[in-house]
Each structure stands twice: as structure tokens, then as C-alpha cells.
Enzyme design. Sequence first.
Site, PDB file in Angstrom:
ATOM      1  N   LYS A  99     -11.425 -17.730   9.388  1.00 31.64           N
ATOM      2  CA  LYS A  99     -11.899 -17.913   8.023  1.00 31.64           C
ATOM      3  C   LYS A  99     -12.442 -19.311   7.887  1.00 31.64           C
ATOM      4  O   LYS A  99     -12.027 -20.225   8.598  1.00 31.64           O
ATOM      5  CB  LYS A  99     -10.751 -17.720   7.031  1.00 31.64           C
ATOM      6  CG  LYS A  99     -11.208 -17.337   5.646  1.00 31.64           C
ATOM      7  CD  LYS A  99     -11.696 -15.903   5.625  1.00 31.64           C
ATOM      8  CE  LYS A  99     -11.718 -15.314   4.259  1.00 31.64           C
ATOM      9  NZ  LYS A  99     -11.648 -13.854   4.332  1.00 31.64           N
TER      10      LYS A  99
HETATM   11  N1  GLU Z   1     -14.655 -11.892   3.792  1.00 28.10           N
HETATM   12  C1  GLU Z   1     -14.402 -10.520   4.061  1.00 28.10           C
HETATM   13  C2  GLU Z   1     -12.920 -10.272   4.243  1.00 28.10           C
HETATM   14  O1  GLU Z   1     -12.088 -11.002   3.740  1.00 28.10           O
HETATM   15  C3  GLU Z   1     -15.270  -9.983   5.186  1.00 28.10           C
HETATM   16  C4  GLU Z   1     -15.134 -10.680   6.498  1.00 28.10           C
HETATM   17  C5  GLU Z   1     -16.151 -10.209   7.521  1.00 28.10           C
HETATM   18  O2  GLU Z   1     -16.944  -9.318   7.230  1.00 28.10           O
HETATM   19  O3  GLU Z   1     -16.138 -10.750   8.624  1.00 28.10           O
HETATM   20  O4  GLU Z   1     -12.523  -9.310   4.837  1.00 28.10           O
END
Ligand code: GLU
Length: 428
Positions: free
Chosen positions: A117
Amino acid sequence: MVVSLNHVQHVLEEIPSPYQTALTQYDRAVRHLSMDENLVEYMRWPRREFTVNFPVRRDDGRIEMFTGYRVHHSTVMGPSKGGIRYSMNVTLDEVRALAMWMTWKCALVNLPYGGAKGGVLVDPKSLSMREKEGLTRRYAAELVPLISPHADIPAPDMGTGPQEMAWIMDTYSMTVGYSVPAIVTGKPIIIGGSQGRTEATGRGVIICMVEALKRAGMVDESKIRVVIQGFGNVGLHAADYAHELGFKVVAVSDVNGGIYNEHGLDIPEVRRHYTAVGTLEGFPGAERVTNAELLCLPCEVLVPAAMEGQITENNAPHLRTKLIVEGANGPTTTEADDIIVDRGIHLVPDILANAGGVTVSYFEWVQGLQEFFWDKEEVFRQLQRILINSYDATAHMAEHHGVDMRTAAQMTAISRVGEALKTRGFYP
Ligand code: GLU
């Protein structure tokens, strides 16, 4: 201003640490798994954490410094995957928690990814378009040593969307000298994005909601009242799809508060109003409610789709819902989890309920690497298949071990990553 230590401690106690929540959930899950303690210890730790302070030129010529993070929690199952958020709540603690949840989310839906993240501490609404581009490009340039289509693949999260992904893709491509669409997912379709990615997380939330209702024998859509906290990347599309399927969406909200109509809101009209005015306020034929009030409205389904730590020990005793489907990551504290279980409220946990986003991100990545693109029907068919299989695996784990759905989802994911780690072995 002099702030007394007591006051600081009070404030800190009020905001539950997302990483503490993530670790408590992990500890609870591994208790039910007979797993080698070395594996248990290894998986508790984020693999790498990156902090960067970087300059952005504001429109008035001033240079302002910003702080950003990227955490790779795990790369055991493959390249790390996860979104980038722009928000004033971004801390290393938060990004760490979100990266860990990505590891479990990807493993739960059987994607060949680890978890990551990123985040920048900024209010995206305070930036002009030019400033936002400058911030995104500089942050992306700082991330270049960490990201690649085979190492770490960013995506949208709170406060970011297709445009930010396009700037990241372009910055990376300019650096290496050729176009690399697979460096990010959630990008616009014209530069290699996938059909259905924008709606995917919200749609997945509703797919899980329908499955949970079906299993509880609640099948008459027109009688099911749905309350949704959040009207962003997740909440808006969840509201849309629920409305399309005939459910009664009685309340939605954004950061400034919500609107409520016990007979159901006309969601396409709410969207039109929101796009035109930029806020839910002033929507005709609905009552204004605060975000705190919204969570305790009478309904059959509550979808927290805003941010972490929204359902706490303070409001959990007052919830008036039968089912919670977590659109956001980490919206429920561990204390609240216990109350929810005691009260017999069924909960579909975040790593299952909101996995639709990363699942279609995976489809986008695969399509990009193969340079062969699918139509929307195919994307949604595969999304449905993966989420229902994962729901099944979680429900089976819950039944087999007599645990709640969150613990079951974590157990399923952790045991898969643990098994892979054991098979690969510890280096050197
Ligand atoms: N931000 C989204 C999540 O929390 C998607 C992450 C992604 O597609 O890599 O799952």
C-alpha cells in the site's frame, strides 16, 4: 499553543491504530491454525517500508514539502499489489495495516500477488489539477526503484483514480524509455485499463451482500434496506449496483454527512446531483443525517465504505442492522467485532467484501501483459466466479472451525501464504 500531555494521550486513545487492529485480527486467526511459530512470526512483519519527503511547486510559485509512503508487506505469493491513497489521515501505521490486509485479500481470492500500500499525506481537494499532477509525478518518480510490473503494481485507493494512475504510468514509462501499461492498474481504458475496473470494488461488495442474504434466506430485494457510508470509489458503485438489482438504498453519505429516505433513494438522481453540486447536501426529498447517525439507521444491510475505524465499541451496541458488508478496509475495530458477534449480526469482512477491486486489477494486469483484452461481460463473469468461490471457502472455514467470517477469511488467507512460505523456504 501548549498542548498538555493528557490531551495528546486522550486524542491518541480515541483514534484506534489500524495496524494494531490488523495485528490483533492476525493473532486471533493464527490461534486457530496449527502453524509453525516461525512462519507465524515471519508473516507478522512488513517486508519493507519506504518513506519519502518530496517537493511540489504550488501554483503561486511556493515549494511545499509532502510526505509519502509505500509499504510492501509480503512478496511471498508474487509481486506486491495495492493502492495509493491521498488523504489527511495517512500515516506509516495506516499504510502498514493496509499493506498487510492486501496480502490477506490477494491470498483469499487466490491472486498470485503479495500485499502493498502507498499513501501521501495530502488533502487532494486542496490541490489544483496542475499541482496534483506535479505531486503524483514526483511521488511516482520516488517510487521508481520499488515498482515494476513484476515487483510491485500500484492502483487507485481513497482520493486517487484513473487520472493519477495515468500520470504514474507515464512517469514510469518516461523514466525507462518505453510504455509500460502493466506498471499500474485502474488506469483509463484508452491506455490499457480494463473494462469494469471502476465499478469493480462496489460491484464486488454487492455480489457478497447478495450471497450473504441468499444464505440467510432474505431474498426479496424490495424489502431489503441498504445503508451505505461513503460515496467514493467504492460506495458510489455499490449504491448503483444495489439500486440496479432492486434493493432499497435508504441512505448514502460523503465526508460531510449523509442523506436518508426510509422509502429508498433514487440513486441515479443522487449521482446526477452529486456530480453537479459536488456534495450530497440539498438533495430534494431526503433528510440530512450525520455520518454517526447514518451508521445507526434501521436497515437490513450496513455497508461501511468510507474508511478505517468507523464501527467502534461506542456505536456497535446501537447498530440497527442484520448484516454488515465491509466496503472499506478495516472499518471495524476489534472491540466492535466482539460486540457484533455477540449481537448475532452477520459480517462479511473487508478482505472478502471489497476484493472485487484488486480482482479486476489482476484481470487488467493479465490483459496488459498478454495484450489481449476482454469485454465487460467476461470481466464481470470472472469476477462473480472468483468472489463466490472465495465466499464459499470462507464460509466453509467458518463452519468447520466454529469461528466468525473475519477470522475465517484471515485463516484461509494466512494458511495459504504460510503454505507457500514453507514450500519456498527461508533464504539463505
Ligand atoms: N485499493 C484497492 C484495495 O484496497 C485496490 C488495490 C488494487 O487494485 O491493487 O483493494
